[in-house]
Design a protein around this motif. Structure first.
Motif, short mmCIF file in Angstrom:
data_model
loop_
_atom_site.label_atom_id
_atom_site.label_comp_id
_atom_site.label_asym_id
_atom_site.label_seq_id
_atom_site.Cartn_x
_atom_site.Cartn_y
_atom_site.Cartn_z
N GLU A 167 0.24 56.09 38.03
CA GLU A 167 -0.42 55.62 39.25
C GLU A 167 -0.63 56.76 40.25
O GLU A 167 -1.66 56.85 40.90
N SER A 171 -4.29 57.84 41.51
CA SER A 171 -4.55 57.67 42.94
C SER A 171 -5.14 58.93 43.58
O SER A 171 -5.62 58.89 44.71
N SER A 174 -10.87 59.22 43.93
CA SER A 174 -11.59 58.22 44.70
C SER A 174 -12.98 58.08 44.11
O SER A 174 -13.36 58.80 43.18
N VAL A 370 -5.55 52.85 46.29
CA VAL A 370 -5.59 52.80 44.82
C VAL A 370 -7.03 52.99 44.36
O VAL A 370 -7.98 52.74 45.11
#
Length: 388
Positions: A167, A171, A174, A370
């Motif tokens: 994660e 992350s 974008s 996220v």
């Protein structure tokens, strides 16, 4: 039955929490036409027909040029991981990997890994306890990917830590990211290199009962197997972990928890939630997408979310049009190799949760910061009370 506005409200909240600026801009682009050139972004495709045409043409629209996924992930994963390959080399590696996650094998792997923890969850719900589906899926996804890589652990703490490591890498991305910075590449390698070592050890042992051992049997080199393990780790955890809570929420909010065809409900939830909100390609030859001319060096951004959401709200009873068929997992030469594993995992957890019902949502919040929109918490328990 839940309010028809609850579904729209919560799905929109998730997108806005994840991408408060980019998501409204992306949705705004959908109103400009099926294909539109946007300065500083590239050529944006908002229509499923044109998106599928682009994805099917792996010679003109490639993943290994400027502005493509290859530019993003090659510094982290290496040059040979399907995500960043095209042409003969891609076709050869893809052929060797075709049977890796055959549906029967994927179902067997998932059942072996998740049978005991899913029984525990069913027992907890039967006792009237609350279950956070988000926390549950972090452990489940971590457990499955641990088995894929060859990590020998049976600790929920380790599974959760593994998921969180992935994660943190994802992350960094974008909807506007073109490439990772040197410091981001270093952080990603710090996570992936030890996992690559574990995968290489499982590969060297060569057991046909392990995914890495099967890669050796299929003729992959150790380097290719390491790269594939990293790619599966990055793409195969968040997709399922974010989908299942949203699937349960959509079924709850639309009063369709008793949907008889779980696979149909999963497909429809994937359409609405769109695990891959955008897909990138680099143009390598002059051509046209609809009435927009493109040429070498152009960047194509397929707004998968716009393509899929154009077909209306969540409705498991509605057939999927041919042009949309699993578009969220790609099409053509780069259709997601791990789709059978993702489906098997989603089906196993979804079946267990729905069998424990009727379920009600007692609390939920949206996740921020996220890449794939999702819930931060989604707590459920047996009962017919109104959700908060």
């Amino acid at each position: 039955m839940g309010s028809p506005f609850a579904r729209f409200d919560w799905e929109t909240r998730l997108y806005l929490a994840a991408h408060p600026v980019a998501y409204p801009l992306l949705r705004g682009l959908a109103r400009l036409g099926p294909v539109v050139r946007v300065p500083g972004v590239g050529v944006v495709v908002n229509d499923a027909h044109h998106a599928r045409d682009v994805l099917m043409d792996g010679e003109t629209f490639r993943k290994d040029g400027p502005g493509s996924p290859g530019e993003l992930w090659t510094p982290v994963l290496g040059p040979s991981v399907l995500l960043n390959m095209e042409g003969d080399a891609h076709r050869a590696l893809r052929r060797r990997l075709t049977g890796l996650f055959a549906p029967g094998y994927a179902e067997s792997l998932v059942d072996d890994v998740l049978a005991v923890p899913l029984r525990d969850v069913s027992d907890r719900l039967a006792r009237g306890e609350e279950v956070d589906v988000v926390a549950l899926m972090r452990v489940m996804a971590g457990a499955v990917i641990s088995r894929v890589i060859g990590l020998e652990t049976a600790s929920e703490h380790d599974y959760r830590a593994l998921f969180e490591a992935g994660e943190r890498i994802v992350s960094m991305i974008s909807l506007r990211t073109r490439r990772l910075t040197p410091s981001q590449i270093a952080r990603a390698r710090a996570v992936l290199n030890p996992l690559g070592d574990i995968a290489a050890q499982a590969y060297a042992e060569g057991s046909p009962s392990t995914v890495m051992g099967r890669m050796r049997t299929l003729g992959l080199t150790e380097s290719e197997a390491r790269g594939a393990a990293g790619a599966f780790f990055l793409t195969g955890t968040e997709t399922v972990a974010t989908l299942v809570p949203r699937l349960i929420a959509l079924l709850h909010d639309t009063g369709t928890m008793d949907a008889p065809d779980l696979d149909r409900a999963i497909d429809e939830a994937m359409r609405v939630t769109t695990p891959t909100p955008v897909m990138l390609r680099s143009v390598h030859a002059e051509t046209r997408i609809a009435d927009v001319a493109v040429g070498p060096g152009d960047r194509v951004l397929i707004a998968t979310s716009n393509c899929c959401r154009a077909y209306g709200p969540f409705d498991p009873s509605r057939p999927t049009p041919p042009e949309l068929r699993r578009l969220w997992f790609g099409a053509g030469p780069h259709f997601c190799l791990g789709y059978p594993l993702a489906l098997a995992e989603t089906r196993a957890v979804g079946r267990a949760l729905l069998a424990a019902g009727p379920l009600t949502i007692t609390h939920r919040t949206a996740a921020r910061g996220v890449l794939i929109p999702t819930y931060r918490h989604l707590r459920v328990r047996r009962g017919e009370e109104n959700a908060r």
